[in-house]
Each structure stands twice: as structure tokens, then as C-alpha cells.
Write an enzyme that holds these catalytic residues in place. Sequence first.
Site, PDB file in Angstrom:
ATOM      1  N   CYS A 112      21.491   3.462  42.083  1.00 19.57           N
ATOM      2  CA  CYS A 112      21.913   4.143  40.850  1.00 19.57           C
ATOM      3  C   CYS A 112      20.740   4.567  39.981  1.00 19.57           C
ATOM      4  O   CYS A 112      20.899   5.405  39.099  1.00 19.57           O
ATOM      5  CB  CYS A 112      22.845   3.247  40.052  1.00 19.57           C
ATOM      6  SG  CYS A 112      24.373   2.895  40.917  1.00 19.57           S
ATOM      7  N   HIS A 252      22.898   5.971  32.644  1.00 17.14           N
ATOM      8  CA  HIS A 252      23.698   5.787  33.857  1.00 17.14           C
ATOM      9  C   HIS A 252      25.065   5.247  33.446  1.00 17.14           C
ATOM     10  O   HIS A 252      25.168   4.341  32.613  1.00 17.14           O
ATOM     11  CB  HIS A 252      22.990   4.799  34.787  1.00 17.14           C
ATOM     12  CG  HIS A 252      23.815   4.394  35.962  1.00 17.14           C
ATOM     13  ND1 HIS A 252      24.501   5.318  36.725  1.00 17.14           N
ATOM     14  CD2 HIS A 252      24.093   3.172  36.494  1.00 17.14           C
ATOM     15  CE1 HIS A 252      25.147   4.675  37.677  1.00 17.14           C
ATOM     16  NE2 HIS A 252      24.928   3.381  37.563  1.00 17.14           N
ATOM     17  N   ASN A 282      31.548   5.223  38.113  1.00 20.89           N
ATOM     18  CA  ASN A 282      30.127   5.124  38.437  1.00 20.89           C
ATOM     19  C   ASN A 282      29.839   5.993  39.665  1.00 20.89           C
ATOM     20  O   ASN A 282      30.218   5.639  40.783  1.00 20.89           O
ATOM     21  CB  ASN A 282      29.786   3.652  38.710  1.00 20.89           C
ATOM     22  CG  ASN A 282      28.316   3.431  39.063  1.00 20.89           C
ATOM     23  OD1 ASN A 282      27.593   4.377  39.342  1.00 20.89           O
ATOM     24  ND2 ASN A 282      27.896   2.184  39.048  1.00 20.89           N
TER      25      ASN A 282
END
Length: 337
Positions: A112, A252, A282
Site C-alpha cells: 500500500c 492512503h 482500501n
Amino acid sequence: MRYAAITGWGMAVPERVLTNADLEKMVETSDEWIVSRTGIRERRVVGPNDSTTSLGAAAARQALERAGITAEELDLIVVATCTPDQFLVSQACLIQAEIGGNAGALDLGAACSGFVYALSQGSVHIRAGEAKNVLVIGVDTLTRFIDWSDRSTSILFGDGAGAVVLQATDEPRGLLSTVLGADGQGHKHLYIPGWGALVPESAELFPEFRPYLQMNGREVFRFAVKAMGDSAAEAVRKAGLDFSDIDMLIPHQANVRIIDAAADRLDLPREKVWVNIDRYGNTSAASIPIALFEAEASGALKEGDNLVFVAFGGGLAWAAGVVRWGTAGVGATDAPA
Ligand code: ACO
């Protein structure tokens, strides 16, 4: 001095929407639990015609069009992903096959945190005079590795892609500072087993073995709150700025509670924090460029704004950077590429 301005941006998500109500029918969970613990209401999930390549290429085409350059003019393509369509060849080459050109093409694996790592990589090539035009893509299709009967992970992830074009300028634009870090000891808290050269015993025992994402949510949460706040604050300091100079935090999108903690650390009011986790969940390496795209489209960004990108994820790794938004001086630089 030479900088790497962001001159183009694009995003792509699959059409299929999976809502919390859909998940309620699949596992023992509730919309109320998911929204209050994560901020997620729905996510996009790849269908049979989608792939990491198709999403990445769609986002890339948009970014190139916006920058007003062609794939043939690129010097380098950096693709951040932990879900490439195949290991040999690179995801970057697969996307290049779709968009064209002969730029150098490489993958970068930082889960990520990958997009900020890749932005750093692309910017370094431009600032060193090795490249003039770089395409940076963050793309992931993690739902291909989700065990839909596992409520601790199936509620969190979605699929998507975001891309930016970086171009040389003599004005201070693009990444002004970068903070990259990792704690490899934490690799066991978030990983996909058995998808690599190390074949686990279970793959031989169970021919139907599917590698599913494994996560220690509480441990990752604890790590994320500290890593996001610390690295974002450090990036601001390294850029020679104060928290009050920050116009927008583009974090993020993993959990709205983690985002809130990072915003508190930077003393930022919520209107200076871009949150779209409610609609996408996500999306791993794609989440920051998707958020950037939507922030720009909404008119929230203006020339000269100071943005903070900050991410964390599998590794365990983290990455933050201060980005000065805008395209001042692009095309005027005569620094060699
Ligand atoms: N629905 C209902 N109840 C649930 C669910 C669910 N989907 N999931 C867990 N629960 C239950 C648990 O069983 C537990 O019950 P118990 O108290 O009876 O044992 C209770 O809810 C609380 O569970 P926790 O795990 O403590 O819940 P928490 O508040 O920590 O939230 C979460 C879990 C959302 C996973 C959180 O820990 C988190 O966001 N962690 C970070 C994860 C993350 O961001 N990962 C991505 C990293 S990026 C990358 O590189 C891919």
C-alpha cells in the site's frame, strides 16, 4: 534546480460495486460495524474482463492525455503493485504493451505504500537528469486474493488504479521531500502466502490451494497510526514547512480512524483531509492517486498548494512526501534528460 512536476493524472476502477449490504449476506457482519470501524460503505471489485493490466492502462491513458504527451515520449514507467497479473514479465511491460512506446519499464513492490515509493523513484530519475517524462502507476486487484468467508479482511479491500505523469521543471513543483521506511520484522502481520517461488507445503497437499491475504488487523492498526503520523510530520519538516503550510492531506485510504489520527498529528482540520474510503475501501497502491484525481476533479487543488501524501502497508512499510501541486515551468526547462 530540477524538479518533477505532476502534469497528468488518471484513475480507473471496475464497474462492479460491492456494498456493505452485499457483504452482510456473505459473512456475519453489519453495515453499522463496517462503517463505524473503518469508514467503508462500498468498494469496487474486478470482474472477469478486468485485470491489473486493464485498470493500470486505463488510468495511464487518462494521465497521458491530461499531460498532453504520448506513451512514445515517456522515458520510464514505474508500476507500484503487489498484485501483478503475472510475475514474468513485469506488470509495467504488460501495461506498456497496451499503451505503447518503448520507455524503460519496471515494477516496484511496496504494497500500500507503493505509490509514494514509486513517485519517489520516478522523481529521482527526473531530478538526476536521467529522464524527462515518467509515468507512475499505482494499481492493485487485492480482491483476487481475498477469502470472502473471512470477515476480518473481506470488508476492507477494493480494486483500482491511479496514475500520474511526472515532467521536468526548474520551478519547485512535485515532490519536495520524501520519507521512506520499512520494518521487515513486521512482514508476518500482512502477507499473501504461497504466491511466489517459495511453495508452501499446503500447495502440494491441497491442489485447490488459493493464496489468501492474511492480516493481523490490530497489529497493523497500531503500526499504521504511528507510521502515518510520524512519517507525515517528518516529510513536512524535511520540506522546510510548518503544519500550517499544508493545504491538503491525501492519505492512503485504509481506515478512516487511521486517517483521523494522521490528521490530528498534523493539526489539520477535516476539510483539509481528502477521504473517499467510503466509496472504494482500501485499493492499496491505487488509493492515493485515486484520491488525488478526485481532489483535483472537485476543484480542491490550486497551483502552488502544498499536499502531503502518506501511506503504510505490508512490509511493514511506510512512505510520505510533500508535493507542491501545479505545472509551473514545465516545458521551459532546458536541463538535459
Ligand atoms: N464484522 C463484525 N464484527 C467483526 C468484524 C466484521 N467484519 N471483524 C471483526 N469483528 C469483531 C471481532 O471478532 C472482535 O470481536 P470480539 O471482541 O468478540 O473478539 C471485534 O469485532 C473487534 O475486533 P478488532 O479486530 O479488535 O476490531 P478493530 O477495531 O481493530 O477493527 C480492523 C478491525 C478494521 C481490521 C482494524 O484493525 C484495521 O483497520 N486494521 C488495519 C488494517 C489495514 O489497514 N490493513 C491494510 C494495510 S495496507 C496493505 O498493505 C494491503
